[in-house]
Design a protein around this motif. Structure first.
Motif, PDB file in Angstrom:
ATOM      1  N   HIS A 101      62.023  -4.020 -22.249  1.00  0.00           N
ATOM      2  CA  HIS A 101      60.969  -4.423 -21.320  1.00  0.00           C
ATOM      3  C   HIS A 101      60.841  -5.947 -21.298  1.00  0.00           C
ATOM      4  O   HIS A 101      60.713  -6.557 -20.240  1.00  0.00           O
ATOM      5  CB  HIS A 101      59.656  -3.778 -21.762  1.00  0.00           C
ATOM      6  N   MET A 102      60.896  -6.556 -22.498  1.00  0.00           N
ATOM      7  CA  MET A 102      60.751  -8.009 -22.608  1.00  0.00           C
ATOM      8  C   MET A 102      61.957  -8.721 -21.994  1.00  0.00           C
ATOM      9  O   MET A 102      61.816  -9.757 -21.356  1.00  0.00           O
ATOM     10  CB  MET A 102      60.585  -8.424 -24.078  1.00  0.00           C
ATOM     11  N   PHE A 103      63.159  -8.142 -22.194  1.00  0.00           N
ATOM     12  CA  PHE A 103      64.356  -8.740 -21.592  1.00  0.00           C
ATOM     13  C   PHE A 103      64.301  -8.647 -20.074  1.00  0.00           C
ATOM     14  O   PHE A 103      64.710  -9.564 -19.372  1.00  0.00           O
ATOM     15  CB  PHE A 103      65.633  -8.063 -22.111  1.00  0.00           C
ATOM     16  N   ALA A 104      63.762  -7.518 -19.591  1.00  0.00           N
ATOM     17  CA  ALA A 104      63.663  -7.317 -18.140  1.00  0.00           C
ATOM     18  C   ALA A 104      62.725  -8.351 -17.521  1.00  0.00           C
ATOM     19  O   ALA A 104      62.916  -8.765 -16.378  1.00  0.00           O
ATOM     20  CB  ALA A 104      63.171  -5.913 -17.845  1.00  0.00           C
ATOM     21  N   HIS A 105      61.722  -8.786 -18.308  1.00  0.00           N
ATOM     22  CA  HIS A 105      60.757  -9.773 -17.796  1.00  0.00           C
ATOM     23  C   HIS A 105      61.384 -11.144 -17.589  1.00  0.00           C
ATOM     24  O   HIS A 105      60.856 -11.961 -16.838  1.00  0.00           O
ATOM     25  CB  HIS A 105      59.573  -9.917 -18.757  1.00  0.00           C
ATOM     26  N   LEU A 106      62.503 -11.407 -18.282  1.00  0.00           N
ATOM     27  CA  LEU A 106      63.127 -12.728 -18.184  1.00  0.00           C
ATOM     28  C   LEU A 106      63.780 -12.953 -16.826  1.00  0.00           C
ATOM     29  O   LEU A 106      63.934 -14.090 -16.395  1.00  0.00           O
ATOM     30  CB  LEU A 106      64.150 -12.930 -19.302  1.00  0.00           C
ATOM     31  N   VAL A 107      64.173 -11.855 -16.160  1.00  0.00           N
ATOM     32  CA  VAL A 107      64.767 -11.994 -14.824  1.00  0.00           C
ATOM     33  C   VAL A 107      63.902 -11.229 -13.833  1.00  0.00           C
ATOM     34  O   VAL A 107      63.851 -10.008 -13.873  1.00  0.00           O
ATOM     35  CB  VAL A 107      66.214 -11.452 -14.796  1.00  0.00           C
ATOM     36  N   PRO A 108      63.184 -11.944 -12.941  1.00  0.00           N
ATOM     37  CA  PRO A 108      62.354 -11.252 -11.947  1.00  0.00           C
ATOM     38  C   PRO A 108      63.206 -10.412 -10.996  1.00  0.00           C
ATOM     39  O   PRO A 108      64.397 -10.672 -10.838  1.00  0.00           O
ATOM     40  CB  PRO A 108      61.679 -12.407 -11.189  1.00  0.00           C
ATOM     41  N   GLN A 109      62.579  -9.407 -10.386  1.00  0.00           N
ATOM     42  CA  GLN A 109      63.317  -8.518  -9.482  1.00  0.00           C
ATOM     43  C   GLN A 109      63.823  -9.271  -8.259  1.00  0.00           C
ATOM     44  O   GLN A 109      63.162 -10.177  -7.753  1.00  0.00           O
ATOM     45  CB  GLN A 109      62.402  -7.377  -9.028  1.00  0.00           C
ATOM     46  N   GLY A 110      64.996  -8.886  -7.801  1.00  0.00           N
ATOM     47  CA  GLY A 110      65.549  -9.455  -6.579  1.00  0.00           C
ATOM     48  C   GLY A 110      66.108 -10.858  -6.743  1.00  0.00           C
ATOM     49  O   GLY A 110      66.218 -11.603  -5.772  1.00  0.00           O
ATOM     50  N   THR A 111      66.470 -11.232  -8.002  1.00  0.00           N
ATOM     51  CA  THR A 111      67.066 -12.551  -8.215  1.00  0.00           C
ATOM     52  C   THR A 111      68.562 -12.493  -7.914  1.00  0.00           C
ATOM     53  O   THR A 111      69.234 -11.585  -8.397  1.00  0.00           O
ATOM     54  CB  THR A 111      66.871 -12.996  -9.686  1.00  0.00           C
ATOM     55  N   PRO A 112      69.103 -13.453  -7.111  1.00  0.00           N
ATOM     56  CA  PRO A 112      70.554 -13.476  -6.863  1.00  0.00           C
ATOM     57  C   PRO A 112      71.329 -13.710  -8.161  1.00  0.00           C
ATOM     58  O   PRO A 112      70.816 -14.367  -9.075  1.00  0.00           O
ATOM     59  CB  PRO A 112      70.744 -14.674  -5.910  1.00  0.00           C
ATOM     60  N   ALA A 113      72.536 -13.175  -8.224  1.00  0.00           N
ATOM     61  CA  ALA A 113      73.325 -13.233  -9.454  1.00  0.00           C
ATOM     62  C   ALA A 113      73.608 -14.667  -9.897  1.00  0.00           C
ATOM     63  O   ALA A 113      73.670 -14.956 -11.096  1.00  0.00           O
ATOM     64  CB  ALA A 113      74.632 -12.482  -9.263  1.00  0.00           C
ATOM     65  N   ILE A 114      73.743 -15.578  -8.945  1.00  0.00           N
ATOM     66  CA  ILE A 114      74.068 -16.973  -9.287  1.00  0.00           C
ATOM     67  C   ILE A 114      72.914 -17.627 -10.042  1.00  0.00           C
ATOM     68  O   ILE A 114      73.122 -18.417 -10.957  1.00  0.00           O
ATOM     69  CB  ILE A 114      74.358 -17.805  -8.005  1.00  0.00           C
ATOM     70  N   LEU A 115      71.674 -17.263  -9.650  1.00  0.00           N
ATOM     71  CA  LEU A 115      70.499 -17.917 -10.227  1.00  0.00           C
ATOM     72  C   LEU A 115      70.047 -17.317 -11.561  1.00  0.00           C
ATOM     73  O   LEU A 115      69.166 -17.872 -12.205  1.00  0.00           O
ATOM     74  CB  LEU A 115      69.338 -17.848  -9.239  1.00  0.00           C
ATOM     75  N   MET A 116      70.637 -16.177 -11.946  1.00  0.00           N
ATOM     76  CA  MET A 116      70.132 -15.474 -13.134  1.00  0.00           C
ATOM     77  C   MET A 116      70.080 -16.323 -14.408  1.00  0.00           C
ATOM     78  O   MET A 116      69.043 -16.327 -15.086  1.00  0.00           O
ATOM     79  CB  MET A 116      70.907 -14.181 -13.360  1.00  0.00           C
ATOM     80  N   PRO A 117      71.158 -17.070 -14.763  1.00  0.00           N
ATOM     81  CA  PRO A 117      71.056 -17.878 -15.989  1.00  0.00           C
ATOM     82  C   PRO A 117      69.924 -18.915 -15.930  1.00  0.00           C
ATOM     83  O   PRO A 117      69.206 -19.117 -16.918  1.00  0.00           O
ATOM     84  CB  PRO A 117      72.412 -18.581 -16.099  1.00  0.00           C
ATOM     85  N   PHE A 118      69.733 -19.541 -14.745  1.00  0.00           N
ATOM     86  CA  PHE A 118      68.651 -20.524 -14.596  1.00  0.00           C
ATOM     87  C   PHE A 118      67.291 -19.855 -14.754  1.00  0.00           C
ATOM     88  O   PHE A 118      66.395 -20.396 -15.385  1.00  0.00           O
ATOM     89  CB  PHE A 118      68.727 -21.221 -13.226  1.00  0.00           C
ATOM     90  N   MET A 119      67.174 -18.663 -14.137  1.00  0.00           N
ATOM     91  CA  MET A 119      65.901 -17.950 -14.192  1.00  0.00           C
ATOM     92  C   MET A 119      65.522 -17.616 -15.635  1.00  0.00           C
ATOM     93  O   MET A 119      64.361 -17.730 -16.031  1.00  0.00           O
ATOM     94  CB  MET A 119      65.954 -16.660 -13.365  1.00  0.00           C
ATOM     95  N   VAL A 120      66.532 -17.218 -16.432  1.00  0.00           N
ATOM     96  CA  VAL A 120      66.260 -16.888 -17.837  1.00  0.00           C
ATOM     97  C   VAL A 120      65.716 -18.115 -18.560  1.00  0.00           C
ATOM     98  O   VAL A 120      64.723 -18.037 -19.290  1.00  0.00           O
ATOM     99  CB  VAL A 120      67.528 -16.346 -18.530  1.00  0.00           C
ATOM    100  N   CYS A 121      66.354 -19.286 -18.296  1.00  0.00           N
ATOM    101  CA  CYS A 121      65.887 -20.538 -18.927  1.00  0.00           C
ATOM    102  C   CYS A 121      64.455 -20.852 -18.510  1.00  0.00           C
ATOM    103  O   CYS A 121      63.591 -21.136 -19.358  1.00  0.00           O
ATOM    104  CB  CYS A 121      66.790 -21.713 -18.517  1.00  0.00           C
ATOM    105  N   ILE A 122      64.200 -20.782 -17.198  1.00  0.00           N
ATOM    106  CA  ILE A 122      62.871 -21.128 -16.672  1.00  0.00           C
ATOM    107  C   ILE A 122      61.812 -20.187 -17.234  1.00  0.00           C
ATOM    108  O   ILE A 122      60.747 -20.614 -17.684  1.00  0.00           O
ATOM    109  CB  ILE A 122      62.874 -21.096 -15.125  1.00  0.00           C
ATOM    110  N   GLU A 123      62.109 -18.880 -17.228  1.00  0.00           N
ATOM    111  CA  GLU A 123      61.138 -17.888 -17.725  1.00  0.00           C
ATOM    112  C   GLU A 123      60.862 -18.083 -19.216  1.00  0.00           C
ATOM    113  O   GLU A 123      59.731 -17.944 -19.661  1.00  0.00           O
ATOM    114  CB  GLU A 123      61.656 -16.468 -17.471  1.00  0.00           C
ATOM    115  N   THR A 124      61.937 -18.417 -19.967  1.00  0.00           N
ATOM    116  CA  THR A 124      61.758 -18.629 -21.410  1.00  0.00           C
ATOM    117  C   THR A 124      60.845 -19.823 -21.656  1.00  0.00           C
ATOM    118  O   THR A 124      59.914 -19.747 -22.466  1.00  0.00           O
ATOM    119  CB  THR A 124      63.120 -18.865 -22.096  1.00  0.00           C
ATOM    120  N   ILE A 125      61.105 -20.923 -20.925  1.00  0.00           N
ATOM    121  CA  ILE A 125      60.282 -22.129 -21.090  1.00  0.00           C
ATOM    122  C   ILE A 125      58.831 -21.821 -20.722  1.00  0.00           C
ATOM    123  O   ILE A 125      57.906 -22.162 -21.457  1.00  0.00           O
ATOM    124  CB  ILE A 125      60.833 -23.293 -20.240  1.00  0.00           C
ATOM    125  N   SER A 126      58.638 -21.134 -19.579  1.00  0.00           N
ATOM    126  CA  SER A 126      57.262 -20.842 -19.141  1.00  0.00           C
ATOM    127  C   SER A 126      56.553 -19.939 -20.144  1.00  0.00           C
ATOM    128  O   SER A 126      55.340 -20.017 -20.323  1.00  0.00           O
ATOM    129  CB  SER A 126      57.261 -20.206 -17.750  1.00  0.00           C
TER     130      SER A 126
END
Length: 196
Positions: A101-126
């Motif tokens: 559940h916690m891992f799923a929270h790191l990538v919001p729904q409907g994120t393009p595959a290219i942006l996924m690594p950035f999203m994980v970084c941003i979510e972790t920082i936030s």
């Protein structure tokens, strides 16, 4: 904070006073509110943590509105020591018991595959700065109001009588605003600590 202990014995009287009834209804409303926020998965009695947190902050905020009483909530030492342990407990509990559940929270729904690594970084920082933002919000709001009241109060002696009356009106209005802020901030702190 110790002045609060002087007000507790009235709870043990036989007939509850008006204040008692009012405070109990506030606590009941808060209990229901936090129960809906925590959802059915919340453990029994977990709302008590947040209700006591609310009461503590509300009490400290109100005490600080009296002259010559130190505002403990305007210091990061108090607000961070409330926010950090709570956040840490939630994080540990979440990662240990609901890892997927916690891992799923790191990538919001409907994120393009290219942006996924950035999203994980941003979510972790936030996620990491959350307790900081919680503590700083309360501190900044408390400091701002008191600073405004102090600065306005210090301009009084150098003014004419006409302006002093306006100044007094402004001070009273600000004091009312500050008491509203005291209530709202304690509520916001408690609600956000449940949501984080």
């Amino acid at each position: 904070t110790f002045l609060g202990l002087l007000m507790i014995p009235s709870i043990y009287w036989l007939m509850p006073s008006r204040y008692n009834i009012m405070w109990n209804s506030i606590l009941l409303t808060l209990h229901k509110e936090f129960k809906t926020l925590l959802g059915p998965s919340g453990h029994n009695g977990s709302t008590f943590i947040f209700i006591s947190l609310f009461s503590l902050i509300l009490f400290n905020n109100f005490m600080s509105l009296f002259p010559y009483i130190f505002t403990s909530t305007s210091h990061l030492t108090l607000t961070l020591s409330l926010a950090l342990p709570l956040w840490l407990c939630f994080m540990l509990y979440g990662w240990i018991n609901h890892t997927q559940h916690m891992f799923a929270h790191l990538v919001p729904q409907g994120t393009p595959a290219i942006l996924m690594p950035f999203m994980v970084c941003i979510e972790t920082i936030s996620n990491i700065i959350r307790p900081g933002t919680l503590a700083v919000r309360l501190t900044a709001n408390m400091i701002a109001g008191h600073l405004l009241l102090t600065l306005l109060g210090n301009t009084g002696p150098s003014m004419s009588y006409m302006l002093v009356t306006f100044l007094l009106m402004a001070q009273i209005a600000l004091l009312v605003l500050e008491s509203a802020v005291a209530m709202i901030q304690s509520y916001v702190f408690a609600v956000l600590s449940t949501l984080y």
